[in-house]
Design a protein around this motif. Sequence first.
Motif, PDB file in Angstrom:
ATOM      1  N   ARG A 167      78.349  49.810  91.653  1.00  0.00           N
ATOM      2  CA  ARG A 167      78.361  48.967  92.772  1.00  0.00           C
ATOM      3  C   ARG A 167      79.971  48.651  92.976  1.00  0.00           C
ATOM      4  O   ARG A 167      80.073  48.094  94.035  1.00  0.00           O
ATOM      5  CB  ARG A 167      77.529  47.701  91.932  1.00  0.00           C
ATOM      6  CG  ARG A 167      76.092  47.935  92.310  1.00  0.00           C
ATOM      7  CD  ARG A 167      75.287  46.862  91.658  1.00  0.00           C
ATOM      8  NE  ARG A 167      73.829  46.918  91.907  1.00  0.00           N
ATOM      9  CZ  ARG A 167      72.738  46.139  91.350  1.00  0.00           C
ATOM     10  NH1 ARG A 167      73.234  45.257  90.665  1.00  0.00           N
ATOM     11  NH2 ARG A 167      71.586  46.679  91.728  1.00  0.00           N
ATOM     12  N   GLU A 191      65.921  53.668  87.084  1.00  0.00           N
ATOM     13  CA  GLU A 191      65.514  53.867  88.588  1.00  0.00           C
ATOM     14  C   GLU A 191      66.436  52.756  89.448  1.00  0.00           C
ATOM     15  O   GLU A 191      66.645  53.165  90.447  1.00  0.00           O
ATOM     16  CB  GLU A 191      64.179  52.919  88.526  1.00  0.00           C
ATOM     17  CG  GLU A 191      62.968  53.970  87.818  1.00  0.00           C
ATOM     18  CD  GLU A 191      61.536  53.264  87.995  1.00  0.00           C
ATOM     19  OE1 GLU A 191      61.388  51.970  87.888  1.00  0.00           O
ATOM     20  OE2 GLU A 191      60.687  53.959  88.457  1.00  0.00           O
ATOM     21  N   ALA A 192      67.087  51.791  88.731  1.00  0.00           N
ATOM     22  CA  ALA A 192      68.161  51.034  89.577  1.00  0.00           C
ATOM     23  C   ALA A 192      69.144  52.097  90.005  1.00  0.00           C
ATOM     24  O   ALA A 192      70.066  52.010  90.855  1.00  0.00           O
ATOM     25  CB  ALA A 192      68.580  50.075  88.828  1.00  0.00           C
ATOM     26  N   ALA A 194      69.142  55.165  90.241  1.00  0.00           N
ATOM     27  CA  ALA A 194      68.882  56.172  91.456  1.00  0.00           C
ATOM     28  C   ALA A 194      68.610  55.531  92.602  1.00  0.00           C
ATOM     29  O   ALA A 194      69.028  56.020  93.735  1.00  0.00           O
ATOM     30  CB  ALA A 194      67.371  56.807  91.015  1.00  0.00           C
ATOM     31  N   ALA A 195      68.543  54.242  92.773  1.00  0.00           N
ATOM     32  CA  ALA A 195      68.354  53.298  94.060  1.00  0.00           C
ATOM     33  C   ALA A 195      69.859  53.410  94.753  1.00  0.00           C
ATOM     34  O   ALA A 195      69.884  52.986  95.969  1.00  0.00           O
ATOM     35  CB  ALA A 195      67.724  51.995  93.746  1.00  0.00           C
ATOM     36  N   GLU A 196      70.755  53.311  93.630  1.00  0.00           N
ATOM     37  CA  GLU A 196      72.304  53.149  94.200  1.00  0.00           C
ATOM     38  C   GLU A 196      72.898  54.322  94.663  1.00  0.00           C
ATOM     39  O   GLU A 196      73.817  54.428  95.567  1.00  0.00           O
ATOM     40  CB  GLU A 196      73.046  52.532  93.398  1.00  0.00           C
ATOM     41  CG  GLU A 196      72.522  50.965  93.018  1.00  0.00           C
ATOM     42  CD  GLU A 196      73.259  49.989  93.957  1.00  0.00           C
ATOM     43  OE1 GLU A 196      74.023  50.364  94.734  1.00  0.00           O
ATOM     44  OE2 GLU A 196      72.499  48.922  93.971  1.00  0.00           O
ATOM     45  N   TYR A 202      66.857  64.680  89.175  1.00  0.00           N
ATOM     46  CA  TYR A 202      65.892  64.275  88.106  1.00  0.00           C
ATOM     47  C   TYR A 202      65.645  65.480  87.296  1.00  0.00           C
ATOM     48  O   TYR A 202      65.398  66.550  87.684  1.00  0.00           O
ATOM     49  CB  TYR A 202      64.403  63.934  88.856  1.00  0.00           C
ATOM     50  CG  TYR A 202      64.333  62.579  89.744  1.00  0.00           C
ATOM     51  CD1 TYR A 202      64.551  61.531  88.998  1.00  0.00           C
ATOM     52  CD2 TYR A 202      64.756  62.799  91.059  1.00  0.00           C
ATOM     53  CE1 TYR A 202      64.353  60.065  89.827  1.00  0.00           C
ATOM     54  CE2 TYR A 202      64.850  61.418  91.704  1.00  0.00           C
ATOM     55  CZ  TYR A 202      64.757  60.282  91.251  1.00  0.00           C
ATOM     56  OH  TYR A 202      64.637  59.057  91.921  1.00  0.00           O
ATOM     57  N   ARG A 212      56.934  60.834  90.079  1.00  0.00           N
ATOM     58  CA  ARG A 212      57.555  60.336  91.496  1.00  0.00           C
ATOM     59  C   ARG A 212      57.989  61.655  92.180  1.00  0.00           C
ATOM     60  O   ARG A 212      58.172  61.344  93.502  1.00  0.00           O
ATOM     61  CB  ARG A 212      58.881  59.591  91.054  1.00  0.00           C
ATOM     62  CG  ARG A 212      58.608  58.087  90.452  1.00  0.00           C
ATOM     63  CD  ARG A 212      57.632  57.356  91.395  1.00  0.00           C
ATOM     64  NE  ARG A 212      57.635  56.004  90.605  1.00  0.00           N
ATOM     65  CZ  ARG A 212      58.079  54.902  90.503  1.00  0.00           C
ATOM     66  NH1 ARG A 212      59.288  55.116  91.269  1.00  0.00           N
ATOM     67  NH2 ARG A 212      57.694  54.137  90.077  1.00  0.00           N
ATOM     68  N   PRO A 237      64.528  62.008 101.180  1.00  0.00           N
ATOM     69  CA  PRO A 237      63.995  60.434 101.139  1.00  0.00           C
ATOM     70  C   PRO A 237      63.683  60.195 102.604  1.00  0.00           C
ATOM     71  O   PRO A 237      62.953  59.515 103.104  1.00  0.00           O
ATOM     72  CB  PRO A 237      64.922  59.686 100.376  1.00  0.00           C
ATOM     73  CG  PRO A 237      65.626  60.462  99.624  1.00  0.00           C
ATOM     74  CD  PRO A 237      65.671  61.901 100.287  1.00  0.00           C
TER      75      PRO A 237
END
Length: 316
Positions: A167, A191-192, A194-196, A202, A212, A237
Amino acid sequence: MKHLILVGACYLDTILTVPHFPNEDSKLRATAVQVRRGGNCPNSLEVLQQLVSAGPYELQLGLHLVSCLPDARAASTRKIMSSFGTRPGSAICFDHCLYREGREEAASSYIIRSSETGSRTIVNFNSLPEMSVGEFVRIADVFTEHGNECWWHFEGRIPETTLRCIRHLRSSMPGSTISVEIEKPGREGLEALAAEADVVFYSRSWAEVRKRIRQPGSLSEERGSIDQGVGAGALSPSSGEYIHCSAISPGETVEVVDTIGAGDTFIAGMLYGLHIEALSREARLEFAVGLATKKIQREGFAGLVHTSTLKPATSF
């Protein structure tokens, strides 16, 4: 010049090869012992160093390691640095490593490798203080003026700290690219991460547990050979498009010699390919799978990349 900065732990691996995995409270003689530098990001860097120097595609890329190491004067630190060797135009920069003053021992990894099944059991020990967010911010600030030319790759460990680091990059260097390796399904907070990230790698174990992504096989199959269907897949994605690349052709078999670092080799191949704009997604995947397949047929990483033996991907 573009910069690729890998952030992750560095180990000295002690690898014991045994006829079969020992029972608890038993005694077993090893058939071989090997000590070498390990760690996901350092392994990937060793392969990237070869690719930048002698790979099939010309690439100007600065390679950097961010890792906690013992005192800069410690013998273990010198051993880690010398393990990468020297290659023209592909020297790895250790300036941003965190040297723990007064500490003599590197993080250690003890690996029991079974000749019977090809499995590997790993026990880690690390007494070095981990990197803090403040330390990472000071490192990242050095690259601020090169933000748009930087690719940051994180090993998915200590998710809370890593998330804050990512971040910070998003706010201070919004033009940089971020990738992350998601390996252990039982580790909370991945997971957090990966979201960023812009790119996520994986592991097979994560895919099998989390369901997933589709992942029909892995290049670290725990048996004497790999068969058709084993390989890697890629999912976009944005489009939902999924592609898969097998490690071998129909009817072909490959004998597995050493799976330690196969995933790290695959990631190195993908990071290299993702910097080659002329390559399609299929070509990048084909190249990385081919590189990892070559790795499992040899001990370690030395001599893995050579222009005469590693051909460019055929799909464009």
